[in-house]
Design a protein around this motif. Structure first.
Motif, PDB file in Angstrom:
ATOM      1  N   GLY A   1      -7.036 -16.552 -15.706  1.00 26.97           N
ATOM      2  CA  GLY A   1      -7.517 -15.242 -16.134  1.00 26.97           C
ATOM      3  C   GLY A   1      -7.998 -14.401 -14.963  1.00 26.97           C
ATOM      4  O   GLY A   1      -8.099 -13.186 -15.070  1.00 26.97           O
ATOM      5  N   PHE A   2      -8.318 -15.030 -13.845  1.00 29.83           N
ATOM      6  CA  PHE A   2      -8.701 -14.295 -12.642  1.00 29.83           C
ATOM      7  C   PHE A   2      -7.538 -14.167 -11.675  1.00 29.83           C
ATOM      8  O   PHE A   2      -7.308 -13.109 -11.103  1.00 29.83           O
ATOM      9  N   ALA A   3      -6.824 -15.244 -11.451  1.00 32.95           N
ATOM     10  CA  ALA A   3      -5.799 -15.266 -10.418  1.00 32.95           C
ATOM     11  C   ALA A   3      -4.656 -14.290 -10.694  1.00 32.95           C
ATOM     12  O   ALA A   3      -4.218 -13.578  -9.789  1.00 32.95           O
ATOM     13  N   ILE A   4      -4.181 -14.229 -11.912  1.00 31.55           N
ATOM     14  CA  ILE A   4      -3.027 -13.380 -12.222  1.00 31.55           C
ATOM     15  C   ILE A   4      -3.363 -11.893 -12.089  1.00 31.55           C
ATOM     16  O   ILE A   4      -2.626 -11.172 -11.406  1.00 31.55           O
ATOM     17  N   PRO A   5      -4.468 -11.397 -12.666  1.00 28.62           N
ATOM     18  CA  PRO A   5      -4.794  -9.981 -12.451  1.00 28.62           C
ATOM     19  C   PRO A   5      -5.087  -9.656 -10.983  1.00 28.62           C
ATOM     20  O   PRO A   5      -4.708  -8.580 -10.496  1.00 28.62           O
ATOM     21  N   LEU A   6      -5.736 -10.573 -10.267  1.00 31.41           N
ATOM     22  CA  LEU A   6      -6.009 -10.321  -8.857  1.00 31.41           C
ATOM     23  C   LEU A   6      -4.715 -10.266  -8.043  1.00 31.41           C
ATOM     24  O   LEU A   6      -4.596  -9.470  -7.105  1.00 31.41           O
ATOM     25  N   LEU A   7      -3.738 -11.069  -8.404  1.00 33.28           N
ATOM     26  CA  LEU A   7      -2.442 -11.024  -7.731  1.00 33.28           C
ATOM     27  C   LEU A   7      -1.753  -9.691  -7.994  1.00 33.28           C
ATOM     28  O   LEU A   7      -1.136  -9.110  -7.088  1.00 33.28           O
ATOM     29  N   ALA A   8      -1.864  -9.169  -9.219  1.00 32.85           N
ATOM     30  CA  ALA A   8      -1.283  -7.859  -9.536  1.00 32.85           C
ATOM     31  C   ALA A   8      -1.970  -6.755  -8.736  1.00 32.85           C
ATOM     32  O   ALA A   8      -1.305  -5.856  -8.213  1.00 32.85           O
ATOM     33  N   VAL A   9      -3.299  -6.826  -8.624  1.00 36.96           N
ATOM     34  CA  VAL A   9      -4.038  -5.833  -7.830  1.00 36.96           C
ATOM     35  C   VAL A   9      -3.618  -5.920  -6.365  1.00 36.96           C
ATOM     36  O   VAL A   9      -3.436  -4.892  -5.703  1.00 36.96           O
ATOM     37  N   ALA A  10      -3.446  -7.132  -5.855  1.00 41.41           N
ATOM     38  CA  ALA A  10      -3.009  -7.314  -4.468  1.00 41.41           C
ATOM     39  C   ALA A  10      -1.628  -6.697  -4.245  1.00 41.41           C
ATOM     40  O   ALA A  10      -1.380  -6.077  -3.207  1.00 41.41           O
ATOM     41  N   ALA A  11      -0.733  -6.853  -5.207  1.00 42.27           N
ATOM     42  CA  ALA A  11       0.609  -6.276  -5.081  1.00 42.27           C
ATOM     43  C   ALA A  11       0.543  -4.756  -5.020  1.00 42.27           C
ATOM     44  O   ALA A  11       1.190  -4.128  -4.170  1.00 42.27           O
ATOM     45  N   VAL A  12      -0.243  -4.151  -5.900  1.00 43.69           N
ATOM     46  CA  VAL A  12      -0.390  -2.685  -5.893  1.00 43.69           C
ATOM     47  C   VAL A  12      -1.010  -2.238  -4.576  1.00 43.69           C
ATOM     48  O   VAL A  12      -0.548  -1.281  -3.941  1.00 43.69           O
ATOM     49  N   LYS A  13      -2.041  -2.952  -4.141  1.00 47.22           N
ATOM     50  CA  LYS A  13      -2.728  -2.584  -2.899  1.00 47.22           C
ATOM     51  C   LYS A  13      -1.781  -2.658  -1.712  1.00 47.22           C
ATOM     52  O   LYS A  13      -1.725  -1.754  -0.893  1.00 47.22           O
ATOM     53  N   GLU A  14      -1.024  -3.718  -1.593  1.00 52.55           N
ATOM     54  CA  GLU A  14      -0.156  -3.902  -0.424  1.00 52.55           C
ATOM     55  C   GLU A  14       1.116  -3.056  -0.465  1.00 52.55           C
ATOM     56  O   GLU A  14       1.492  -2.470   0.540  1.00 52.55           O
ATOM     57  N   PHE A  15       1.775  -3.017  -1.618  1.00 47.73           N
ATOM     58  CA  PHE A  15       3.096  -2.389  -1.663  1.00 47.73           C
ATOM     59  C   PHE A  15       3.057  -0.912  -2.025  1.00 47.73           C
ATOM     60  O   PHE A  15       4.043  -0.209  -1.834  1.00 47.73           O
ATOM     61  N   TRP A  16       1.939  -0.427  -2.537  1.00 41.92           N
ATOM     62  CA  TRP A  16       1.837   1.006  -2.797  1.00 41.92           C
ATOM     63  C   TRP A  16       0.744   1.641  -1.939  1.00 41.92           C
ATOM     64  O   TRP A  16       1.028   2.517  -1.133  1.00 41.92           O
ATOM     65  N   PHE A  17      -0.506   1.203  -2.104  1.00 39.01           N
ATOM     66  CA  PHE A  17      -1.610   1.862  -1.420  1.00 39.01           C
ATOM     67  C   PHE A  17      -1.473   1.777   0.101  1.00 39.01           C
ATOM     68  O   PHE A  17      -1.506   2.795   0.789  1.00 39.01           O
ATOM     69  N   ASP A  18      -1.336   0.562   0.625  1.00 37.09           N
ATOM     70  CA  ASP A  18      -1.228   0.419   2.078  1.00 37.09           C
ATOM     71  C   ASP A  18       0.042   1.062   2.618  1.00 37.09           C
ATOM     72  O   ASP A  18       0.022   1.692   3.675  1.00 37.09           O
ATOM     73  N   ALA A  19       1.140   0.916   1.894  1.00 38.30           N
ATOM     74  CA  ALA A  19       2.399   1.522   2.342  1.00 38.30           C
ATOM     75  C   ALA A  19       2.306   3.042   2.371  1.00 38.30           C
ATOM     76  O   ALA A  19       2.944   3.708   3.187  1.00 38.30           O
ATOM     77  N   THR A  20       1.479   3.610   1.502  1.00 39.55           N
ATOM     78  CA  THR A  20       1.341   5.065   1.426  1.00 39.55           C
ATOM     79  C   THR A  20       0.282   5.612   2.371  1.00 39.55           C
ATOM     80  O   THR A  20       0.496   6.621   3.025  1.00 39.55           O
ATOM     81  N   TYR A  21      -0.850   4.934   2.451  1.00 48.02           N
ATOM     82  CA  TYR A  21      -2.002   5.520   3.139  1.00 48.02           C
ATOM     83  C   TYR A  21      -2.433   4.856   4.442  1.00 48.02           C
ATOM     84  O   TYR A  21      -3.191   5.448   5.201  1.00 48.02           O
ATOM     85  N   GLU A  22      -2.047   3.620   4.698  1.00 48.45           N
ATOM     86  CA  GLU A  22      -2.552   2.924   5.878  1.00 48.45           C
ATOM     87  C   GLU A  22      -1.909   3.450   7.159  1.00 48.45           C
ATOM     88  O   GLU A  22      -0.717   3.719   7.206  1.00 48.45           O
ATOM     89  N   LEU A  23      -2.737   3.589   8.189  1.00 45.29           N
ATOM     90  CA  LEU A  23      -2.270   4.002   9.506  1.00 45.29           C
ATOM     91  C   LEU A  23      -2.653   2.923  10.499  1.00 45.29           C
ATOM     92  O   LEU A  23      -3.803   2.469  10.492  1.00 45.29           O
ATOM     93  N   PRO A  24      -1.770   2.483  11.370  1.00 46.57           N
ATOM     94  CA  PRO A  24      -0.387   2.915  11.466  1.00 46.57           C
ATOM     95  C   PRO A  24       0.408   2.491  10.227  1.00 46.57           C
ATOM     96  O   PRO A  24       0.019   1.586   9.502  1.00 46.57           O
ATOM     97  N   LYS A  25       1.511   3.166  10.019  1.00 44.06           N
ATOM     98  CA  LYS A  25       2.321   2.983   8.814  1.00 44.06           C
ATOM     99  C   LYS A  25       2.693   1.518   8.608  1.00 44.06           C
ATOM    100  O   LYS A  25       3.151   0.843   9.526  1.00 44.06           O
ATOM    101  N   GLN A  26       2.445   1.016   7.404  1.00 43.21           N
ATOM    102  CA  GLN A  26       2.792  -0.354   7.036  1.00 43.21           C
ATOM    103  C   GLN A  26       4.294  -0.469   6.818  1.00 43.21           C
ATOM    104  O   GLN A  26       4.902   0.357   6.155  1.00 43.21           O
ATOM    105  N   THR A  27       4.872  -1.533   7.336  1.00 46.19           N
ATOM    106  CA  THR A  27       6.267  -1.837   7.036  1.00 46.19           C
ATOM    107  C   THR A  27       6.304  -2.760   5.817  1.00 46.19           C
ATOM    108  O   THR A  27       5.283  -3.311   5.405  1.00 46.19           O
ATOM    109  N   LEU A  28       7.476  -2.940   5.256  1.00 46.45           N
ATOM    110  CA  LEU A  28       7.632  -3.873   4.136  1.00 46.45           C
ATOM    111  C   LEU A  28       7.233  -5.285   4.574  1.00 46.45           C
ATOM    112  O   LEU A  28       6.574  -6.010   3.830  1.00 46.45           O
ATOM    113  N   GLU A  29       7.593  -5.660   5.792  1.00 49.67           N
ATOM    114  CA  GLU A  29       7.233  -6.981   6.307  1.00 49.67           C
ATOM    115  C   GLU A  29       5.713  -7.150   6.379  1.00 49.67           C
ATOM    116  O   GLU A  29       5.184  -8.206   6.004  1.00 49.67           O
TER     117      GLU A  29
END
Length: 96
Positions: free
Chosen positions: A44-72
């Motif tokens: 009940g904790f691990a699965i939602p936290l994994l979803a939040v991590a995916a959004v954070k890494e693949f959308w938020f960081d890819a959009t807003y982090e400097l220097p620009k995040q690559t997919l890797e």
């Protein structure tokens, strides 16, 4: 290469440092939540936290982090979160 040289080189590697930060943050978060709410199912904790991590890494960081995040970069960071959540869940399951 000597052991001391390898440890020194690895300890200064930015990818290694970032991987550890993501892993142990996720580990601390899932174990703390499980201790705070022991009646909740472990996944009940691990699965939602994994979803939040995916959004954070693949959308938020890819959009807003400097220097620009690559997919890797996003994949490495996400795998760090996944490893931490897995380890934390295993410890909490073992702990009972």
């Amino acid at each position: 290469m000597s052991l001391a040289s390898w440890i020194s080189k690895t300890g200064m590697n930015p990818t290694f440092i970032a991987q550890n930060a993501h892993c142990w943050f996720a580990f601390a978060l899932v174990t703390t939540l499980h201790i705070a709410f022991p009646a909740a199912p472990l996944m009940g904790f691990a699965i939602p936290l994994l979803a939040v991590a995916a959004v954070k890494e693949f959308w938020f960081d890819a959009t807003y982090e400097l220097p620009k995040q690559t997919l890797e970069d996003g994949v490495v960071d996400f795998l760090g979160y996944g490893l931490g959540l897995t380890l934390g869940s295993m410890v909490m399951a073992w702990r009972g």
